[in-house]
Design an enzyme around this catalytic site. Structure first.
Site, mmCIF file in Angstrom:
data_model
loop_
_atom_site.group_PDB
_atom_site.id
_atom_site.type_symbol
_atom_site.label_atom_id
_atom_site.label_comp_id
_atom_site.label_asym_id
_atom_site.label_seq_id
_atom_site.Cartn_x
_atom_site.Cartn_y
_atom_site.Cartn_z
ATOM 1 N N ASN A 1 1.060 -1.672 -0.134
ATOM 2 C CA ASN A 1 -0.027 -0.172 -0.528
ATOM 3 C C ASN A 1 0.610 1.241 0.360
ATOM 4 O O ASN A 1 1.594 1.906 1.069
ATOM 5 C CB ASN A 1 -1.089 -0.271 1.474
ATOM 6 C CG ASN A 1 -1.820 1.663 1.795
ATOM 7 O OD1 ASN A 1 -1.614 2.147 0.309
ATOM 8 N ND2 ASN A 1 -2.548 1.169 2.703
ATOM 9 N N LYS B 1 -0.109 3.985 -0.225
ATOM 10 C CA LYS B 1 0.114 5.723 -0.032
ATOM 11 C C LYS B 1 -0.058 6.533 -0.914
ATOM 12 O O LYS B 1 0.103 6.537 -2.444
ATOM 13 C CB LYS B 1 -0.561 5.438 1.587
ATOM 14 C CG LYS B 1 -0.290 4.249 2.383
ATOM 15 C CD LYS B 1 -0.256 4.524 3.588
ATOM 16 C CE LYS B 1 -0.106 3.593 5.085
ATOM 17 N NZ LYS B 1 -0.434 3.823 6.333
ATOM 18 N N HIS C 1 -9.836 1.473 4.372
ATOM 19 C CA HIS C 1 -8.159 1.871 5.003
ATOM 20 C C HIS C 1 -8.698 2.652 6.220
ATOM 21 O O HIS C 1 -9.650 3.734 5.985
ATOM 22 C CB HIS C 1 -7.421 2.045 4.651
ATOM 23 C CG HIS C 1 -5.950 2.253 5.227
ATOM 24 N ND1 HIS C 1 -5.529 3.302 5.704
ATOM 25 C CD2 HIS C 1 -4.995 1.240 5.469
ATOM 26 C CE1 HIS C 1 -4.490 2.812 6.328
ATOM 27 N NE2 HIS C 1 -4.055 1.728 5.561
ATOM 28 N N GLU D 1 -6.889 5.191 7.538
ATOM 29 C CA GLU D 1 -6.463 6.384 7.029
ATOM 30 C C GLU D 1 -7.909 7.069 6.765
ATOM 31 O O GLU D 1 -8.131 8.374 6.735
ATOM 32 C CB GLU D 1 -5.809 6.863 6.468
ATOM 33 C CG GLU D 1 -4.145 6.442 7.398
ATOM 34 C CD GLU D 1 -3.018 5.666 6.514
ATOM 35 O OE1 GLU D 1 -3.067 5.554 4.936
ATOM 36 O OE2 GLU D 1 -2.480 5.119 7.092
ATOM 37 N N GLU E 1 -5.704 -4.586 10.356
ATOM 38 C CA GLU E 1 -4.693 -3.611 11.169
ATOM 39 C C GLU E 1 -5.094 -2.412 12.199
ATOM 40 O O GLU E 1 -5.774 -1.362 12.119
ATOM 41 C CB GLU E 1 -4.703 -2.514 9.822
ATOM 42 C CG GLU E 1 -4.180 -3.121 8.667
ATOM 43 C CD GLU E 1 -3.781 -2.260 7.068
ATOM 44 O OE1 GLU E 1 -2.859 -2.577 6.811
ATOM 45 O OE2 GLU E 1 -3.844 -1.039 7.254
ATOM 46 N N GLY F 1 2.043 2.838 10.725
ATOM 47 C CA GLY F 1 3.296 3.894 10.652
ATOM 48 C C GLY F 1 4.007 3.885 11.855
ATOM 49 O O GLY F 1 4.651 4.838 11.900
ATOM 50 N N SER G 1 2.949 -2.124 10.168
ATOM 51 C CA SER G 1 4.731 -2.119 10.573
ATOM 52 C C SER G 1 5.012 -3.075 10.404
ATOM 53 O O SER G 1 6.545 -4.093 10.721
ATOM 54 C CB SER G 1 4.831 -1.658 11.805
ATOM 55 O OG SER G 1 4.780 -0.013 12.019
HETATM 56 P P1 PGA Z 1 2.420 0.499 7.019
HETATM 57 O O1 PGA Z 1 0.535 0.715 7.011
HETATM 58 O O2 PGA Z 1 3.058 -0.672 7.183
HETATM 59 O O3 PGA Z 1 3.235 1.280 7.295
HETATM 60 O O4 PGA Z 1 2.601 0.098 9.556
HETATM 61 C C1 PGA Z 1 0.404 -0.524 6.504
HETATM 62 C C2 PGA Z 1 -1.098 0.209 5.443
HETATM 63 O O5 PGA Z 1 -1.462 1.372 6.540
HETATM 64 O O6 PGA Z 1 -1.811 -0.600 5.112
#
Ligand code: PGA
Length: 256
Positions: A13, A15, A99, A101, A171, A177, A217
């Site tokens: 992803n 983003k 997601h 976000e 998640e 992140g 992460s």
């Molecule tokens: P990350 O993001 O691996 O940077 O923690 C995962 C995601 O939001 O899909």
């Protein structure tokens, strides 16, 4: 991973990162870092604007391209939005739905998320449905109920046939992140719980076939332990997917 009953999937992803001009160099590095084994499916979910370049760069490879969102409407008066039908037409295979976000910045989820899942199916895309609790919700001990509810909302009136073309991603928001990964036990507990909810809704056999990812992460160092868990069938990877070699290393762990 239980490869007897379901396909493993490693999905990146990106983003809102990278540029059109980054796509080809990334693809070239990724292709040369990737081994020959085909033990898992691979997807990279890129910003809408980068999709045509990504489709071109990964043509003739086993990397499928995904989008990070699609409207719950197939077409019409939705200024600024992109529909699942439009994505399908240009060769997109997956779309991330709900997601955290998007839930945070765009108040997505619930009914809208469920509408997006349905529209994605109707267009022929595979939705990757994200669920997960915040740190506060985990501290208050409501994470299991909350994730159960998110799964039920997302799958409301989704047929058993459509379920076969649906991926769920657990998640935890506090792990995204932050460099703070859920422990393998925490991740497995929730992924097993998600499968249990699907078992209640659809029965044992359909539940056994659903691919459930962990995201938050995940990187080339912790992937092995996470992917060794029986109910974790792959990963949704943000930060570590921006580096083609690191992402290829995670794919290699899942390929084994
Ligand atoms: P990350 O993001 O691996 O940077 O923690 C995962 C995601 O939001 O899909």
């Amino acid at each position: 991973m239980n490869k007897k009953y379901r396909r493993a999937l490693i999905a990146g992803n990106w983003k809102m990162n990278l540029l059109v001009s980054d796509v080809k160099p990334y693809a070239d590095t990724f292709k040369s870092a990737l081994g020959k084994s085909k033990g898992c499916d691979i997807a990279i979910c890129v910003p809408h604007l980068l999709i045509p370049a990504a489709i071109k760069a990964f043509k003739d490879t086993r990397v499928a391209i995904g989008a990070q969102d699609a409207s719950e409407c197939a077409k019409g008066a939705r200024t600024g939005e992109v529909s699942a039908v439009q994505l399908k037409e240009i060769g997109v295979k997956y779309v991330i739905i709900g997601h955290s976000e998007r839930r945070h910045y765009h108040s997505e989820g619930g009914e809208i998320g469920n509408g997006k899942v349905k529209t994605a199916h109707e267009a022929g895309l595979i939705p990757i449905v994200c669920v997960g609790e915040t740190l506060g919700q985990r501290e208050r001990g409501v994470e299991l109920e909350l994730v159960r509810m998110q799964v039920k909302e997302a799958l409301y009136k989704i047929t058993p046939e459509a379920l076969k073309r649906t991926v769920i991603a657990y998640e935890p928001v506090w792990a995204i992140g932050t460099g703070k990964t859920a422990t393998a036990e925490q991740a497995e507990q929730m992924c097993a719980e998600i499968r249990a909810v699907i078992r209640c809704l659809y029965g044992a056999r359909p539940a056994r076939g659903v691919t459930i990812l962990y995201g938050g992460s995940m990187n080339e160092e912790n992937a092995e332990e996470l992917l060794a868990q029986p109910d974790i069938d792959g990963g949704l990877i943000g930060g570590a997917s921006l580096d083609a070699e690191k992402f290829a290393a995670i794919v290699e762990v899942a390929n084994k």
